[in-house]
Design a protein around this motif. Structure first.
Motif, PDB file in Angstrom:
ATOM      1  N   PRO A 239       0.800  -1.231   0.000  1.00 43.94           N
ATOM      2  CA  PRO A 239       0.000   0.000   0.000  1.00 43.94           C
ATOM      3  C   PRO A 239       0.830   1.277   0.000  1.00 43.94           C
ATOM      4  CG  PRO A 239      -0.830  -1.560   1.641  1.00 43.94           C
ATOM      5  CD  PRO A 239       0.474  -2.114   1.145  1.00 43.94           C
ATOM      6  N   LYS A 240       1.986   1.285   0.658  1.00 47.42           N
ATOM      7  CA  LYS A 240       2.789   2.506   0.747  1.00 47.42           C
ATOM      8  C   LYS A 240       3.159   3.019  -0.639  1.00 47.42           C
ATOM      9  CE  LYS A 240       7.085   2.235   2.019  1.00 47.42           C
ATOM     10  NZ  LYS A 240       8.297   2.064   2.850  1.00 47.42           N
ATOM     11  N   ALA A 241       3.571   2.111  -1.515  1.00 44.18           N
ATOM     12  CA  ALA A 241       3.939   2.520  -2.869  1.00 44.18           C
ATOM     13  C   ALA A 241       2.725   3.068  -3.615  1.00 44.18           C
ATOM     14  CB  ALA A 241       4.548   1.346  -3.628  1.00 44.18           C
ATOM     15  N   TRP A 242       1.556   2.455  -3.394  1.00 37.27           N
ATOM     16  CA  TRP A 242       0.345   2.934  -4.058  1.00 37.27           C
ATOM     17  C   TRP A 242       0.018   4.360  -3.646  1.00 37.27           C
ATOM     18  CZ3 TRP A 242      -2.481   1.460  -8.075  1.00 37.27           C
ATOM     19  CH2 TRP A 242      -3.722   2.097  -8.279  1.00 37.27           C
ATOM     20  N   GLU A 243       0.235   4.696  -2.384  1.00 41.49           N
ATOM     21  CA  GLU A 243      -0.066   6.044  -1.922  1.00 41.49           C
ATOM     22  C   GLU A 243       0.829   7.076  -2.594  1.00 41.49           C
ATOM     23  OE1 GLU A 243      -2.755   6.919  -0.302  1.00 41.49           O
ATOM     24  OE2 GLU A 243      -3.239   4.783  -0.433  1.00 41.49           O
ATOM     25  N   PHE A 244       2.092   6.759  -2.821  1.00 41.16           N
ATOM     26  CA  PHE A 244       2.980   7.654  -3.572  1.00 41.16           C
ATOM     27  C   PHE A 244       2.446   7.851  -4.995  1.00 41.16           C
ATOM     28  CE2 PHE A 244       6.517   5.823  -0.757  1.00 41.16           C
ATOM     29  CZ  PHE A 244       6.457   6.895   0.132  1.00 41.16           C
ATOM     30  N   TYR A 245       2.057   6.745  -5.613  1.00 40.36           N
ATOM     31  CA  TYR A 245       1.535   6.793  -6.986  1.00 40.36           C
ATOM     32  C   TYR A 245       0.244   7.596  -7.045  1.00 40.36           C
ATOM     33  CZ  TYR A 245      -0.884   5.011 -11.160  1.00 40.36           C
ATOM     34  OH  TYR A 245      -1.583   4.904 -12.345  1.00 40.36           O
ATOM     35  N   ARG A 246      -0.650   7.342  -6.102  1.00 42.60           N
ATOM     36  CA  ARG A 246      -1.931   8.052  -6.118  1.00 42.60           C
ATOM     37  C   ARG A 246      -1.718   9.540  -5.878  1.00 42.60           C
ATOM     38  NH1 ARG A 246      -7.257   7.342  -2.163  1.00 42.60           N
ATOM     39  NH2 ARG A 246      -8.709   8.406  -3.585  1.00 42.60           N
ATOM     40  N   ASP A 247      -0.832   9.886  -4.957  1.00 38.31           N
ATOM     41  CA  ASP A 247      -0.578  11.296  -4.669  1.00 38.31           C
ATOM     42  C   ASP A 247      -0.074  12.011  -5.919  1.00 38.31           C
ATOM     43  OD1 ASP A 247      -0.089  13.574  -2.713  1.00 38.31           O
ATOM     44  OD2 ASP A 247       1.950  13.266  -3.478  1.00 38.31           O
ATOM     45  N   GLU A 248       0.839  11.380  -6.646  1.00 38.39           N
ATOM     46  CA  GLU A 248       1.371  12.006  -7.859  1.00 38.39           C
ATOM     47  C   GLU A 248       0.308  12.066  -8.950  1.00 38.39           C
ATOM     48  OE1 GLU A 248       4.578  14.026  -9.615  1.00 38.39           O
ATOM     49  OE2 GLU A 248       4.338  13.231  -7.572  1.00 38.39           O
ATOM     50  N   SER A 249      -0.528  11.028  -9.045  1.00 35.97           N
ATOM     51  CA  SER A 249      -1.608  11.023 -10.033  1.00 35.97           C
ATOM     52  C   SER A 249      -2.599  12.148  -9.765  1.00 35.97           C
ATOM     53  CB  SER A 249      -2.338   9.682 -10.021  1.00 35.97           C
ATOM     54  OG  SER A 249      -1.484   8.627 -10.408  1.00 35.97           O
ATOM     55  N   LEU A 250      -2.903  12.381  -8.497  1.00 39.61           N
ATOM     56  CA  LEU A 250      -3.811  13.462  -8.141  1.00 39.61           C
ATOM     57  C   LEU A 250      -3.245  14.813  -8.562  1.00 39.61           C
ATOM     58  CD1 LEU A 250      -4.952  12.247  -4.605  1.00 39.61           C
ATOM     59  CD2 LEU A 250      -6.376  12.412  -6.663  1.00 39.61           C
ATOM     60  N   LYS A 251      -1.937  14.987  -8.440  1.00 37.51           N
ATOM     61  CA  LYS A 251      -1.303  16.222  -8.887  1.00 37.51           C
ATOM     62  C   LYS A 251      -1.457  16.415 -10.392  1.00 37.51           C
ATOM     63  CE  LYS A 251       2.229  16.188  -5.258  1.00 37.51           C
ATOM     64  NZ  LYS A 251       3.682  16.046  -4.971  1.00 37.51           N
ATOM     65  N   LEU A 252      -1.568  15.292 -11.106  1.00 41.46           N
ATOM     66  CA  LEU A 252      -1.712  15.332 -12.563  1.00 41.46           C
ATOM     67  C   LEU A 252      -3.187  15.395 -12.993  1.00 41.46           C
ATOM     68  CD1 LEU A 252       0.999  12.650 -13.471  1.00 41.46           C
ATOM     69  CD2 LEU A 252       1.191  15.131 -13.702  1.00 41.46           C
ATOM     70  N   GLY A 253      -4.083  15.436 -12.023  1.00 40.96           N
ATOM     71  CA  GLY A 253      -5.493  15.623 -12.345  1.00 40.96           C
ATOM     72  C   GLY A 253      -6.304  14.364 -12.499  1.00 40.96           C
ATOM     73  N   ARG A 254      -5.815  13.228 -12.016  1.00 41.08           N
ATOM     74  CA  ARG A 254      -6.620  12.001 -12.090  1.00 41.08           C
ATOM     75  C   ARG A 254      -6.466  11.236 -10.788  1.00 41.08           C
ATOM     76  NH1 ARG A 254      -2.087  11.043 -15.341  1.00 41.08           N
ATOM     77  NH2 ARG A 254      -0.833   9.247 -14.690  1.00 41.08           N
TER      78      ARG A 254
END
Length: 334
Positions: free
Chosen positions: A192-207
């Protein structure tokens, strides 16, 4: 109820009586069985030069399994820096064609120096080679000419999926997890920790890719007599666990606390990564995962003998699956 998945590595430690050919044949039989029951994806790992004969060619295994199935998707985990990028683009395209568009490969960086040495690739080049391969595949699968290291090339044939097969990336650390948000169509990490990094960056990109999807234990086996089953398959699980521990400890990551060495099967049992459970408990696990969860079975894990693998799978089919409502297959982005 959860999405059902398989995973294979075709390990065969010395104490296993089944041959590599028998394990491979069993793998294909299991894929055909699972395809008919609604399993929606199969993973194939990749490692090279392993003493236990770990699978080195996940694309070939995926293509072979595709010939025995009709609906299941395949997720070969590719040690991307070890491939020539043009050949990689061609091989994935052909695998996608023969599977009728059922490939969603993971572009992984790798971590074992021995494997990079085997292919005369510097470990320090893995990031650069991974990024080049991703870019080359994206351009190659358009079917249009493009520049590759100063030469104009065209890769044919095009894959079955349009506009192309999804590019999935994996990772555990923060940097590759965030990088995947910029480069990939999906992300398939182990925690899950890696997913949270990915999701945080995706949110910055608008998705928003959504929250972490819960997953079943690393190994899940069904038996009416878990104690007896531990005696049968415990040595296989111990071998697999300690092989990963050794590889991680020897790797550039030096994060051996992820996979600490295990001294005995009894020690392995007290953790929650490897579980041998009754059908009733397996049903509970499936329901706890929920409709978006992933219930992953690794029936031949650590070289588990085919007869033992099938004993668990048949019990899963007869006493677990009837109590789980299997969802529709996941969309192509996985």
């Amino acid at each position: 109820m959860p999405h059902l998945r398989l995973s294979f590595d075709l390990r065969r430690p010395e104490f296993v009586t089944a041959s590599s050919a028998e394990l491979a044949a069993t793998m294909l039989d299991i894929c055909e069985w699972a395809d008919g029951l609604g399993f929606d994806m199969t993973y194939f790992g990749e490692h090279h030069g392993a003493e236990d004969h770990y699978l080195p060619s996940p694309l070939i295994a995926s293509a072979a399994a595709a010939g025995r199935t009709s609906r299941m998707r395949f997720r070969p985990i590719l040690l991307t820096p070890l491939y020539h990028p043009i050949r990689l683009a061609e091989d994935i395209a052909v695998a996608d064609l023969v599977s009728n568009g059922r490939m969603s490969p993971v572009f992984a960086a790798g971590y074992r120096k021995q494997e990079f040495d085997m292919y005369h690739v510097e470990l320090s080049e893995r990031r650069e080679r991974l990024l080049e391969a991703v870019e080359v595949c994206k351009r190659a699968w358009t079917g249009e000419p493009f520049d590759f290291r100063g030469t104009t090339v065209t890769v044919t044939p095009r894959p079955a999926q349009y506009p192309r097969p999804p590019i999935i990336m994996g990772g555990a650390a923060e940097v590759p997890s965030r990088r995947a948000a910029h480069l990939a169509d999906g992300f398939d990490p182990a925690e899950p920790k890696a997913w949270e990094f990915y999701r945080d960056e995706s949110l910055k990109l608008g998705r928003d890719p959504g929250p972490w999807v819960p997953r079943s234990p690393t190994f899940l086996y069904v038996s009416h007599d878990p104690d007896a089953a531990w005696a049968e398959v415990g040595p296989n699980l111990l071998h697999a666990a300690n092989t990963y521990a050794r590889w991680i400890a020897q790797s550039a990551m030096r994060e051996s606390e992820w996979y600490p060495p295990i001294s005995s099967v009894d020690e392995l049992r007290v953790g929650n990564a490897y579980e041998i459970v009754t059908p009733e408990r397996c049903v509970e696990i499936g329901r706890e995962l929920g409709p978006d969860g992933h219930l992953v079975l690794r029936p031949l894990f650590g070289g588990t003998e085919p007869k033992n693998a099938w004993a668990s799978l048949r019990l899963f089919e007869s006493e677990v699956l009837p109590h789980l409502e299997v969802p529709d297959p996941l969309p192509w982005t996985g």
